[in-house]
Design an enzyme around this catalytic site. Sequence first.
Site, mmCIF file in Angstrom:
data_model
loop_
_atom_site.group_PDB
_atom_site.id
_atom_site.type_symbol
_atom_site.label_atom_id
_atom_site.label_comp_id
_atom_site.label_asym_id
_atom_site.label_seq_id
_atom_site.Cartn_x
_atom_site.Cartn_y
_atom_site.Cartn_z
ATOM 1 C CG ASP A 14 -2.041 1.582 1.105
ATOM 2 O OD1 ASP A 14 -2.223 1.417 0.685
ATOM 3 O OD2 ASP A 14 -1.591 2.167 2.244
ATOM 4 C CB SER A 15 0.197 5.081 -0.858
ATOM 5 O OG SER A 15 -1.064 4.735 -0.050
ATOM 6 C CB CYS A 77 -2.822 0.644 -2.488
ATOM 7 S SG CYS A 77 -3.550 2.749 -3.117
ATOM 8 C CD GLU A 156 -1.983 9.021 7.086
ATOM 9 O OE1 GLU A 156 -1.136 9.464 6.501
ATOM 10 O OE2 GLU A 156 -1.949 7.992 6.108
ATOM 11 C CB CYS A 188 -9.905 4.947 -0.150
ATOM 12 S SG CYS A 188 -8.778 6.002 1.144
ATOM 13 C CG HIS A 190 -6.634 6.415 5.609
ATOM 14 N ND1 HIS A 190 -5.954 5.286 4.234
ATOM 15 C CD2 HIS A 190 -5.337 6.866 5.473
ATOM 16 C CE1 HIS A 190 -4.610 5.912 4.099
ATOM 17 N NE2 HIS A 190 -4.313 6.797 5.914
HETATM 18 N N1 DGL Z 1 -4.067 3.588 0.215
HETATM 19 C C1 DGL Z 1 -4.837 5.104 -0.159
HETATM 20 C C2 DGL Z 1 -6.168 4.299 -1.011
HETATM 21 O O1 DGL Z 1 -6.561 2.525 -1.204
HETATM 22 C C3 DGL Z 1 -5.182 6.181 0.076
HETATM 23 C C4 DGL Z 1 -3.660 6.848 0.578
HETATM 24 C C5 DGL Z 1 -3.182 7.106 -0.543
HETATM 25 O O2 DGL Z 1 -3.499 8.588 -1.057
HETATM 26 O O3 DGL Z 1 -2.000 7.206 -0.550
HETATM 27 O O4 DGL Z 1 -6.360 4.272 -2.446
#
Ligand code: DGL
Length: 283
Positions: A14-15, A77, A156, A188, A190
């Site tokens: 993931d990011s 992600c 976050e 997403c 989060h």
């Molecule tokens: N992990 C990203 C997503 O699910 C969200 C956080 C980001 O923008 O990097 O799209």
Amino acid sequence: MIIAENEKPIGMFDSGVGGLTVAREVMRNIPNERIVYFGDTARVPYGGKSKDTILRYSRQIVRFLQQQDVKAIVVACNTASAFALEEIRTEIDIPMIGVVKPGAKIACEVTKNNRIGVIGTKGTISSGLYTEFIRDINPCAQVIGKACPLFVPLVEENMLKDPVTVEMATRYLSGLKEQDIDTLILGCTHYPLLRSVIREVVGETVTLVNPAYETARSLKCLLEERGLANTKALGDDSNPYQFYVSDAADSFREFANTILPVDIRNATKINNIEEYQETGGTV
Ligand code: DGL
């Protein structure tokens, strides 16, 4: 030591910390599986970046994970699933799944009025991939997408129930409510952490779909179908979950310990992720 294919770990990336919501569901629902997780904390967020950039970052991380000898890769992600999965899948010889298709599939199963909302990053919503998968399954479905870019920093900053978060949720989601959706995909990583605020705003009649949970179920099926499921319990393994990040290892570990069902002792910082290239190693 030669490790049997089905005892190898699952690679996941993931990011940053968001994909831990997917790791959490895999730990809970497929407890025999080892995990190697990479969080690209130096380059987060992915949500507003271009497809080319996300593809480049994702390729590097996939090469890194391949070097950890993983048996399958989960793109945890949504943005990377939307922009990079289909291309990279054709370049590697191990199975790879993302979070978008499982989320789209379950939304089609639960909707009764065929009106489905999707919330996600700007990249995920602009890619139109949730809409595409939903319409492949149910051509009658109406899909209404909405980017909610401020949700990620609010999570976050741990402002999960803060009045500012409630205010933003009201602004982002009122339009969707007015469109009479009966299903809302939390598209997403989060957003499952904002579930109670989102629930408060959209009301009890809208079914919230968490693609993280559906991804864990899809992964389980995929591993079973391919004979890759680990049949042995992890009992004796003192370190079944390994975490790597590109920056800020301590804050990653702290966040992880607030949401994972196990305590993680260590996250290892990789300083040269951009050097992992398509040739399969560092240059
Ligand atoms: N992990 C990203 C997503 O699910 C969200 C956080 C980001 O923008 O990097 O799209």
